[in-house]
Design a protein around this motif. Structure first.
Motif, PDB file in Angstrom:
ATOM      1  N   LEU A 368       9.947  -4.057 -12.368  1.00 18.94           N
ATOM      2  CA  LEU A 368      11.331  -3.561 -12.334  1.00 18.94           C
ATOM      3  C   LEU A 368      12.228  -4.342 -11.380  1.00 18.94           C
ATOM      4  CD1 LEU A 368      10.645   0.281 -12.461  1.00 18.94           C
ATOM      5  CD2 LEU A 368      11.081  -1.293 -14.341  1.00 18.94           C
ATOM      6  N   ASN A 369      11.739  -5.497 -10.910  1.00 20.52           N
ATOM      7  CA  ASN A 369      12.537  -6.354 -10.029  1.00 20.52           C
ATOM      8  C   ASN A 369      13.029  -5.565  -8.809  1.00 20.52           C
ATOM      9  OD1 ASN A 369      13.891  -8.635  -9.089  1.00 20.52           O
ATOM     10  ND2 ASN A 369      15.721  -8.246 -10.322  1.00 20.52           N
ATOM     11  N   LEU A 370      12.062  -5.021  -8.059  1.00 23.50           N
ATOM     12  CA  LEU A 370      12.362  -4.163  -6.916  1.00 23.50           C
ATOM     13  C   LEU A 370      12.105  -4.886  -5.601  1.00 23.50           C
ATOM     14  CD1 LEU A 370      10.432  -0.982  -8.171  1.00 23.50           C
ATOM     15  CD2 LEU A 370      12.864  -1.509  -8.517  1.00 23.50           C
ATOM     16  N   SER A 371      12.833  -4.470  -4.562  1.00 22.87           N
ATOM     17  CA  SER A 371      12.533  -4.956  -3.213  1.00 22.87           C
ATOM     18  C   SER A 371      11.572  -4.014  -2.505  1.00 22.87           C
ATOM     19  CB  SER A 371      13.820  -5.089  -2.401  1.00 22.87           C
ATOM     20  OG  SER A 371      14.503  -3.849  -2.359  1.00 22.87           O
ATOM     21  N   GLY A 372      11.444  -2.806  -3.062  1.00 19.02           N
ATOM     22  CA  GLY A 372      10.523  -1.841  -2.485  1.00 19.02           C
ATOM     23  C   GLY A 372      10.300  -0.689  -3.447  1.00 19.02           C
ATOM     24  N   ALA A 373       9.193   0.054  -3.261  1.00 19.93           N
ATOM     25  CA  ALA A 373       8.888   1.194  -4.127  1.00 19.93           C
ATOM     26  C   ALA A 373       8.136   2.241  -3.318  1.00 19.93           C
ATOM     27  CB  ALA A 373       8.059   0.753  -5.324  1.00 19.93           C
ATOM     28  N   ALA A 374       8.243   3.485  -3.775  1.00 20.09           N
ATOM     29  CA  ALA A 374       7.550   4.585  -3.106  1.00 20.09           C
ATOM     30  C   ALA A 374       7.035   5.561  -4.154  1.00 20.09           C
ATOM     31  CB  ALA A 374       8.492   5.303  -2.135  1.00 20.09           C
ATOM     32  N   VAL A 375       5.887   6.145  -3.881  1.00 17.91           N
ATOM     33  CA  VAL A 375       5.329   7.191  -4.743  1.00 17.91           C
ATOM     34  C   VAL A 375       5.210   8.458  -3.910  1.00 17.91           C
ATOM     35  CG1 VAL A 375       3.383   7.943  -6.143  1.00 17.91           C
ATOM     36  CG2 VAL A 375       4.058   5.528  -6.150  1.00 17.91           C
ATOM     37  N   LEU A 376       5.871   9.522  -4.339  1.00 16.68           N
ATOM     38  CA  LEU A 376       5.784  10.824  -3.685  1.00 16.68           C
ATOM     39  C   LEU A 376       4.936  11.706  -4.588  1.00 16.68           C
ATOM     40  CD1 LEU A 376       8.452   9.434  -2.639  1.00 16.68           C
ATOM     41  CD2 LEU A 376       9.348  11.728  -2.264  1.00 16.68           C
ATOM     42  N   TYR A 377       3.701  12.045  -4.114  1.00 17.03           N
ATOM     43  CA  TYR A 377       2.763  12.732  -4.997  1.00 17.03           C
ATOM     44  C   TYR A 377       1.810  13.596  -4.175  1.00 17.03           C
ATOM     45  CZ  TYR A 377      -0.746  13.340  -8.694  1.00 17.03           C
ATOM     46  OH  TYR A 377      -1.618  13.874  -9.623  1.00 17.03           O
ATOM     47  N   TRP A 382       3.396   7.036  -0.466  1.00 23.51           N
ATOM     48  CA  TRP A 382       2.862   5.675  -0.423  1.00 23.51           C
ATOM     49  C   TRP A 382       4.004   4.709  -0.693  1.00 23.51           C
ATOM     50  CZ3 TRP A 382       0.641   9.882  -2.562  1.00 23.51           C
ATOM     51  CH2 TRP A 382      -0.663  10.219  -2.152  1.00 23.51           C
ATOM     52  N   THR A 383       4.062   3.609   0.025  1.00 20.93           N
ATOM     53  CA  THR A 383       5.181   2.671  -0.145  1.00 20.93           C
ATOM     54  C   THR A 383       4.673   1.238  -0.232  1.00 20.93           C
ATOM     55  OG1 THR A 383       5.508   2.364   2.242  1.00 20.93           O
ATOM     56  CG2 THR A 383       6.744   4.156   1.172  1.00 20.93           C
ATOM     57  N   ILE A 384       5.548   0.391  -0.781  1.00 21.65           N
ATOM     58  CA  ILE A 384       5.322  -1.054  -0.812  1.00 21.65           C
ATOM     59  C   ILE A 384       6.681  -1.724  -0.651  1.00 21.65           C
ATOM     60  CG2 ILE A 384       5.493  -1.172  -3.336  1.00 21.65           C
ATOM     61  CD1 ILE A 384       3.504  -3.477  -3.287  1.00 21.65           C
ATOM     62  N   GLY A 385       6.727  -2.837   0.067  1.00 18.67           N
ATOM     63  CA  GLY A 385       7.977  -3.541   0.262  1.00 18.67           C
ATOM     64  C   GLY A 385       8.912  -2.805   1.208  1.00 18.67           C
ATOM     65  N   LYS A 386      10.217  -3.051   1.066  1.00 18.84           N
ATOM     66  CA  LYS A 386      11.214  -2.448   1.946  1.00 18.84           C
ATOM     67  C   LYS A 386      11.720  -1.145   1.340  1.00 18.84           C
ATOM     68  CE  LYS A 386      12.745  -6.926   3.753  1.00 18.84           C
ATOM     69  NZ  LYS A 386      13.888  -7.868   3.891  1.00 18.84           N
ATOM     70  N   SER A 389      12.910   5.281   5.321  1.00 16.40           N
ATOM     71  CA  SER A 389      11.849   5.913   6.116  1.00 16.40           C
ATOM     72  C   SER A 389      11.258   7.104   5.361  1.00 16.40           C
ATOM     73  CB  SER A 389      12.412   6.396   7.456  1.00 16.40           C
ATOM     74  OG  SER A 389      13.292   7.502   7.232  1.00 16.40           O
ATOM     75  N   PRO A 390      10.054   7.529   5.737  1.00 18.76           N
ATOM     76  CA  PRO A 390       9.453   8.700   5.081  1.00 18.76           C
ATOM     77  C   PRO A 390      10.362   9.923   5.115  1.00 18.76           C
ATOM     78  CG  PRO A 390       7.794   7.560   6.359  1.00 18.76           C
ATOM     79  CD  PRO A 390       9.104   6.891   6.665  1.00 18.76           C
ATOM     80  N   GLN A 391      11.044  10.157   6.254  1.00 19.26           N
ATOM     81  CA  GLN A 391      11.943  11.304   6.331  1.00 19.26           C
ATOM     82  C   GLN A 391      13.118  11.148   5.362  1.00 19.26           C
ATOM     83  OE1 GLN A 391      11.489  14.166   7.859  1.00 19.26           O
ATOM     84  NE2 GLN A 391      13.448  14.942   7.077  1.00 19.26           N
ATOM     85  N   ASP A 392      13.672   9.928   5.303  1.00 22.25           N
ATOM     86  CA  ASP A 392      14.770   9.671   4.360  1.00 22.25           C
ATOM     87  C   ASP A 392      14.310   9.857   2.919  1.00 22.25           C
ATOM     88  OD1 ASP A 392      16.730   9.083   6.248  1.00 22.25           O
ATOM     89  OD2 ASP A 392      16.145   6.973   6.378  1.00 22.25           O
ATOM     90  N   LEU A 393      13.078   9.468   2.645  1.00 23.49           N
ATOM     91  CA  LEU A 393      12.545   9.630   1.289  1.00 23.49           C
ATOM     92  C   LEU A 393      12.416  11.111   0.921  1.00 23.49           C
ATOM     93  CD1 LEU A 393       9.795   6.846   1.250  1.00 23.49           C
ATOM     94  CD2 LEU A 393      11.930   6.866  -0.065  1.00 23.49           C
ATOM     95  N   LYS A 394      11.975  11.927   1.874  1.00 25.97           N
ATOM     96  CA  LYS A 394      11.841  13.365   1.604  1.00 25.97           C
ATOM     97  C   LYS A 394      13.213  13.991   1.324  1.00 25.97           C
ATOM     98  CE  LYS A 394       7.634  14.165   4.320  1.00 25.97           C
ATOM     99  NZ  LYS A 394       7.063  14.829   5.520  1.00 25.97           N
ATOM    100  N   GLU A 395      14.199  13.623   2.142  1.00 24.75           N
ATOM    101  CA  GLU A 395      15.540  14.177   1.940  1.00 24.75           C
ATOM    102  C   GLU A 395      16.128  13.698   0.611  1.00 24.75           C
ATOM    103  OE1 GLU A 395      17.850  13.249   5.375  1.00 24.75           O
ATOM    104  OE2 GLU A 395      16.581  14.415   6.743  1.00 24.75           O
ATOM    105  N   MET A 396      15.863  12.442   0.263  1.00 25.50           N
ATOM    106  CA  MET A 396      16.333  11.916  -1.013  1.00 25.50           C
ATOM    107  C   MET A 396      15.688  12.675  -2.172  1.00 25.50           C
ATOM    108  SD  MET A 396      16.053   8.042  -2.547  1.00 25.50           S
ATOM    109  CE  MET A 396      16.581   7.318  -1.010  1.00 25.50           C
ATOM    110  N   MET A 397      14.429  13.041  -1.994  1.00 22.01           N
ATOM    111  CA  MET A 397      13.716  13.777  -3.042  1.00 22.01           C
ATOM    112  C   MET A 397      14.428  15.094  -3.349  1.00 22.01           C
ATOM    113  SD  MET A 397      11.431  16.579  -3.173  1.00 22.01           S
ATOM    114  CE  MET A 397      10.440  16.537  -1.666  1.00 22.01           C
TER     115      MET A 397
END
Length: 518
Positions: A368-377, A382-386, A389-397
């Motif tokens: 998908l031509n990404l600079s970073g990816a995350a799996v919330l499961y 779990w993350t890769i690339g840029k 933060s984990p807290q920002d990811l939770k709030e985004m969820m």
């Protein structure tokens, strides 16, 4: 990193597609350009019920002498029979010109005619039928069209097709400048090819706001194969009587080449320092993809032969552009299918689907031509690339759960939609979401960084329309000097093929999860 040339499908924060300009009824102007004459005929009897007021100087007959008369009175019998047949069979939808001999007691005039049968009446456009010069004979034009077509077929990209087209059309027609525009998703036009005289302004790579070609004008390109203005300094001719006697309304001039132009557009041409213009649509898959726009510093009225050649070539150019876009799409799909196949192999060779997506010779980033990816499961991240933060990811969820319920969601302007994203726009101005289980807050997220895009406008788009104090009259901008806008909080756009790839991958992940659980 700053990208000097903004992509055509860049999402701009402001919409310049003016509702005001797009609502003006351009087809109900009751005025025609005076390089031809318009007749309105009663459909059954073919009696003349309306004429443009310039008939005296054009045909040598008074308005009163024409109104109420059958058109048969002024034509050879065979030509009248041909008109009857064309009206009855409705065979003039493609606007095929044919020759007429208009007869009066004093003289005969050789004219070129276009017939537009309507439900209640018939419109006939008449222009002088001048003998074409030798270089515009059928054989000469046929040879030139064949030559241009062969050049277009050798082009490798859409930009090469467009550049060849404008260069060859300039040679063929003699216009001082020929441009090819491509519309972006918000109907702003960007110049992708140009051929011009040295003393003409350079518009290459400039964008022009959507209000320059408003919605109403864009729709009319599906009814007219070209739009010609031989001179901006013309005095329009009214239709007389003003109200169509059959409909008790203004006559619909949507399909007429002679239809007069709004005064604001003539001002626009004057501000461009051109006297004559001609534009042709580039239509792909029944959508207006772009325009070919021709400019001349002096008055210019191309012959019907040249106009017909240009109309034919615009169709050929459209077909070649479509072919090149299709080739690029096929190539991208093929590449994505290869990466997808490798990802599937990794998915099924790993006990955990997360490892298959993020760890291996290829990853979700490649697909998908990404600079970073995350799996919330299952409560883990779990993350890769840029990534944020984990807290920002939770709030985004939580924001995603509240606002986006589809299987796949993508945006290239995340900070405009999710204010908190401005804090990490460098890593996540673009977001793609693959839903696993929304109720549990389980998602696959992909990120793209902010890419500063410099958009070069042909004049300030915020001044494209200048209203008078009365709120009714308006003028176009009077300067086309390059105006630069830096677009921020935006990533590279998501391609349709990438979104499709994401949808297919999501299905594979869900299948893998079910197999893991059961």
């Amino acid at each position: 990193m700053e990208n000097k040339q903004a992509p055509i499908d860049l999402t701009l924060e402001k919409n310049y597609d003016s509702d005001f300009c797009g609502s003006i009824p351009l087809h109900l102007v009751n005025l025609v350009q005076p390089h031809g004459v318009l007749l309105t005929l009663e459909k059954g009897t073919l009696k003349i019920i309306q004429v443009s007021e310039n008939v005296q100087e054009f045909l040598g007959v008074d308005v009163e002498a024409l109104l109420g008369q059958p058109i048969a009175r002024f034509l050879p019998e065979q030509q009248f029979t041909d008109i009857q047949a064309k009206v009855q069979k409705q065979v003039t939808e493609e606007k095929i010109p044919f020759s007429l001999t208009f007869q009066t007691a004093e003289k005969e005039l050789a004219l070129t005619a276009l017939i537009h049968p309507k439900e209640e009446y018939v419109l006939i456009e008449l222009e002088a039928n001048a003998a074409p010069p030798a270089q515009h004979s059928f054989m000469a034009l046929y040879q030139q069209i064949k030559y241009i077509t062969s050049l277009l077929r050798k082009a490798n990209t859409t930009h090469e097709v467009a550049q060849i087209a404008v260069e060859e059309l300039k040679k063929l027609t003699g216009f001082d400048r020929v441009l090819a525009y491509q519309f972006d998703p918000q109907w702003n036009g960007i110049v992708i090819a140009q051929a011009k005289e040295e003393d003409m302004d350079d518009y290459m790579d400039l964008r022009f706001p959507a209000s320059d070609v408003p919605k109403q004008s864009r729709e009319l390109y599906f009814k007219n194969p070209y739009r010609l203005i031989p001179t901006r300094s013309y005095r329009p001719a009214r239709l007389l009587p003003i109200i169509n006697p059959l409909t008790q309304r203004f006559t619909d001039l949507s399909e007429c080449n002679l239809r007069s132009v709004a005064g604001v557009h003539l001002e626009y041409l004057a501000n461009l320092n051109i006297m004559a213009s001609m534009s042709l649509p580039l239509i792909i898959d029944n959508k207006l993809w772009g325009l070919i726009s021709c400019h001349h510093k002096q008055a210019m009225n191309p012959s019907y032969e040249i106009r017909s050649a240009m109309e034919l070539l615009s169709g050929i150019v459209s077909a070649q552009l479509a072919a090149k876009e299709k080739e690029a799409t096929i190539e991208l799909k093929s590449r994505l299918r290869g990466i997808h196949a490798q990802l599937l192999e990794q998915l099924y060779n790993n006990q955990n689907f997360v490892d298959g997506l993020l760890n291996g010779p290829v990853s979700l980033q490649d697909l998908l031509n990404l600079s970073g990816a995350a799996v919330l499961y299952e409560g883990g991240i779990w993350t890769i690339g840029k990534t944020p933060s984990p807290q920002d990811l939770k709030e985004m969820m939580y924001w995603i759960r509240r606002n986006h319920g589809g299987n796949v969601f993508a945006t290239d302007t995340l900070p405009h939609q999710y204010v908190r994203a401005k804090d990490f726009k460098e890593v996540a101005s673009g977001l793609i979401v693959l839903q696993i289980n929304a109720e549990q807050g389980e998602y696959i997220l992909g990120f793209r960084p902010e890419v500063l895009q410099t958009v070069n406008w042909g004049g300030n788009p915020n001044q494209a329309i200048q209203m008078e104090p009365d709120g009714k009259s308006y003028h176009p901008r009077n300067s086309f000097a390059t105006y630069q806008e830096v677009v921020k909080n935006t990533s590279l756009p998501w391609l349709a093929e990438e979104l499709n790839a994401a949808e297919v991958l999501r299905s594979a992940v869900l299948e893998k999860i079910i197999k893991e659980r059961y």
